[in-house]
Enzyme design. Structure first.
Site, PDB file in Angstrom:
ATOM      1  N   SER A  76      82.002  69.213  71.106  1.00 31.13           N
ATOM      2  CA  SER A  76      80.863  69.490  71.990  1.00 31.13           C
ATOM      3  C   SER A  76      79.909  68.321  71.887  1.00 31.13           C
ATOM      4  CB  SER A  76      80.146  70.765  71.547  1.00 31.13           C
ATOM      5  OG  SER A  76      78.854  70.817  72.119  1.00 31.13           O
ATOM      6  N   TYR A 129      76.659  75.615  64.734  1.00 32.39           N
ATOM      7  CA  TYR A 129      77.620  75.271  65.797  1.00 32.39           C
ATOM      8  C   TYR A 129      77.743  73.746  65.934  1.00 32.39           C
ATOM      9  CZ  TYR A 129      79.502  74.880  70.552  1.00 32.39           C
ATOM     10  OH  TYR A 129      80.266  74.548  71.652  1.00 32.39           O
TER      11      TYR A 129
HETATM   12  N1  LIG Z   1      80.909  76.549  77.450  1.00 35.02           N
HETATM   13  C1  LIG Z   1      80.369  75.390  77.156  1.00 35.02           C
HETATM   14  O1  LIG Z   1      79.396  74.979  77.803  1.00 35.02           O
HETATM   15  C2  LIG Z   1      80.957  74.543  76.060  1.00 35.02           C
HETATM   16  C3  LIG Z   1      80.433  73.259  75.857  1.00 35.02           C
HETATM   17  C4  LIG Z   1      80.975  72.471  74.843  1.00 35.02           C
HETATM   18  C5  LIG Z   1      82.023  72.945  74.074  1.00 35.02           C
HETATM   19  N2  LIG Z   1      82.520  74.198  74.286  1.00 35.02           N
HETATM   20  C6  LIG Z   1      83.632  74.652  73.443  1.00 35.02           C
HETATM   21  O2  LIG Z   1      84.716  75.062  74.251  1.00 35.02           O
HETATM   22  C7  LIG Z   1      85.474  76.054  73.570  1.00 35.02           C
HETATM   23  C8  LIG Z   1      85.694  77.251  74.469  1.00 35.02           C
HETATM   24  O3  LIG Z   1      84.431  77.830  74.749  1.00 35.02           O
HETATM   25  P1  LIG Z   1      84.131  78.753  76.001  1.00 35.02           P
HETATM   26  O4  LIG Z   1      82.782  78.361  76.451  1.00 35.02           O
HETATM   27  O5  LIG Z   1      85.259  78.730  76.939  1.00 35.02           O
HETATM   28  O6  LIG Z   1      83.987  80.173  75.264  1.00 35.02           O
HETATM   29  P2  LIG Z   1      84.619  81.608  75.546  1.00 35.02           P
HETATM   30  O7  LIG Z   1      83.859  82.534  74.671  1.00 35.02           O
HETATM   31  O8  LIG Z   1      84.676  81.882  77.021  1.00 35.02           O
HETATM   32  O9  LIG Z   1      86.119  81.461  74.998  1.00 35.02           O
HETATM   33  C9  LIG Z   1      86.400  81.385  73.621  1.00 35.02           C
HETATM   34  C10 LIG Z   1      87.709  82.113  73.347  1.00 35.02           C
HETATM   35  O10 LIG Z   1      87.999  81.952  71.951  1.00 35.02           O
HETATM   36  C11 LIG Z   1      88.494  83.175  71.440  1.00 35.02           C
HETATM   37  N3  LIG Z   1      88.266  83.250  69.993  1.00 35.02           N
HETATM   38  C12 LIG Z   1      87.077  83.322  69.341  1.00 35.02           C
HETATM   39  N4  LIG Z   1      87.300  83.388  68.009  1.00 35.02           N
HETATM   40  C13 LIG Z   1      88.649  83.345  67.813  1.00 35.02           C
HETATM   41  C14 LIG Z   1      89.483  83.375  66.675  1.00 35.02           C
HETATM   42  N5  LIG Z   1      88.977  83.495  65.437  1.00 35.02           N
HETATM   43  N6  LIG Z   1      90.824  83.299  66.857  1.00 35.02           N
HETATM   44  C15 LIG Z   1      91.351  83.205  68.102  1.00 35.02           C
HETATM   45  N7  LIG Z   1      90.609  83.182  69.227  1.00 35.02           N
HETATM   46  C16 LIG Z   1      89.268  83.249  69.085  1.00 35.02           C
HETATM   47  C17 LIG Z   1      87.708  84.246  72.199  1.00 35.02           C
HETATM   48  O11 LIG Z   1      88.368  85.510  72.175  1.00 35.02           O
HETATM   49  C18 LIG Z   1      87.638  83.643  73.600  1.00 35.02           C
HETATM   50  O12 LIG Z   1      88.738  84.037  74.398  1.00 35.02           O
HETATM   51  C19 LIG Z   1      84.706  76.382  72.288  1.00 35.02           C
HETATM   52  O13 LIG Z   1      85.275  75.681  71.201  1.00 35.02           O
HETATM   53  C20 LIG Z   1      83.318  75.873  72.593  1.00 35.02           C
HETATM   54  O14 LIG Z   1      82.623  75.529  71.435  1.00 35.02           O
HETATM   55  C21 LIG Z   1      82.000  75.007  75.265  1.00 35.02           C
END
Ligand SMILES: NC(=O)c1ccc[n+]([C@@H]2O[C@H](COP(=O)([O-])OP(=O)(O)OC[C@H]3O[C@@H](n4cnc5c(N)ncnc54)[C@H](O)[C@@H]3O)[C@@H](O)[C@H]2O)c1
Length: 272
Positions: free
Chosen positions: A152, A165
């Site tokens: 991120s 985070y």
């Molecule tokens: N959304 C953003 O703006 C953003 C920005 C930068 C980075 N990210 C990163 O992208 C990735 C995905 O995030 P997102 O925004 O799509 O979130 P999201 O919550 O929509 O998806 C995350 C998924 O991870 C699964 N998960 C959580 N803990 C778990 C575990 N212990 N074992 C297996 N699965 C697990 C959840 O069930 C969910 O389906 C993350 O690593 C997040 O940090 C997101």
């Protein structure tokens, strides 16, 4: 023509039941890869698998997996390897984010050791467990494999109210670089991707927005307004398919010399 060279490759997307991971799974299925969605959320994961393209005869499966549990991760890697007999690509995408302050003068919203450890265990240790198990499997491949880590932008920038985070994401920069030095000689390529502000995903729950706005001393409305215009030179938040396209490219043979680095995808945003 299989320009990306991903047809019939087997790809694991952790956290593929929702948000970015779901978009990444769709992206890989559309270029002919076999996709394994590995997630704790069985219902959403199975639904996500049913939406994937099978146009080129590719196969997909959901595997229930908790990335913080070594046994669960090993079984997931085994299941993914069964599709074609080898695992080609791992996308370490599963992650969580729960905002709190280091110290709160009002004593309401501080990190407990348990919450700090929970975030670190999923976002950092989970990536260690999955990468170790996947690398062991990839060592058996004639042509190695590829690992993509979802970091991120906050990892390098830091983030008010999100120190656990951001720290866990900063660790992914370092892990990507260190493991590149170890895995390159085995033909395993590893890269990271650092998104900035994106359209809404499962991470941005009401509880998340409540806690984050509290830690920043603003209202939820002000927080939402900030998502829209906060110093993003392209003038908009990023789309999930834009992140997915970049992951697919980074995992492809077209990115064959990109290794040990984390690519920023944030519409030019910087906080400097
Ligand atoms: N959304 C953003 O703006 C953003 C920005 C930068 C980075 N990210 C990163 O992208 C990735 C995905 O995030 P997102 O925004 O799509 O979130 P999201 O919550 O929509 O998806 C995350 C998924 O991870 C699964 N998960 C959580 N803990 C778990 C575990 N212990 N074992 C297996 N699965 C697990 C959840 O069930 C969910 O389906 C993350 O690593 C997040 O940090 C997101």
């Amino acid at each position: 023509m299989d320009w990306l060279g991903l047809s019939k490759k087997t790809v694991i997307v952790t956290g593929g039941a929702s948000g970015i991971g779901k978009a990444v799974a769709v992206g890989f299925s559309e270029v002919g890869a076999n996709v394994v969605i590995a997630d704790m959320n069985q219902e959403a994961g199975e639904a996500a698998v049913s939406e994937l393209s099978t146009e080129s005869g590719n196969q997909h499966r959901f595997v229930s997996c908790n990335v913080t549990d070594a046994e669960s991760v090993n079984q997931m890697i085994e299941s993914a390897s069964e599709i074609t007999g080898q695992l080609d690509i791992l996308v370490n995408n599963a992650g969580i984010n729960i905002p709190r302050l280091l110290v709160d003068p009002a004593g309401k919203e501080e990190f407990s050791i348990d919450l700090w450890n929970t975030i670190t265990t999923v976002n950092q240790t989970g990536v260690f467990l999955c990468t170790q198990a996947a690398s062991r499997a990839m060592l058996k491949n004639e042509k190695g494999g590829v690992i993509v880590n979802m970091a991120s932008e906050s990892g390098l920038e830091g983030s008010e109210g999100q120190s656990a985070y951001a720290a866990s994401k900063a660790a992914l920069y370092s892990m990507t670089r260190s493991w590149a030095k170890e895995l390159g000689k085995h033909g395993i390529r590893i890269v990271g991707l650092a998104p900035g502000i994106l359209e809404v995903t499962g991470l941005r729950t009401e509880e998340y927005e409540r806690a984050l706005s509290y830690t920043r001393g603003i209202t939820i409305e002000q927080l939402r307004e900030g998502y829209k215009k906060q110093s993003i030179p392209l003038g908009r938040v990023g789309r999930l398919d834009e992140v997915a396209d970049t992951v697919v490219y980074l995992a492809s043979k077209r990115a064959s010399y990109i290794h040990g680095t984390v690519i920023n995808i944030s519409g030019g945003k910087s906080r400097a």
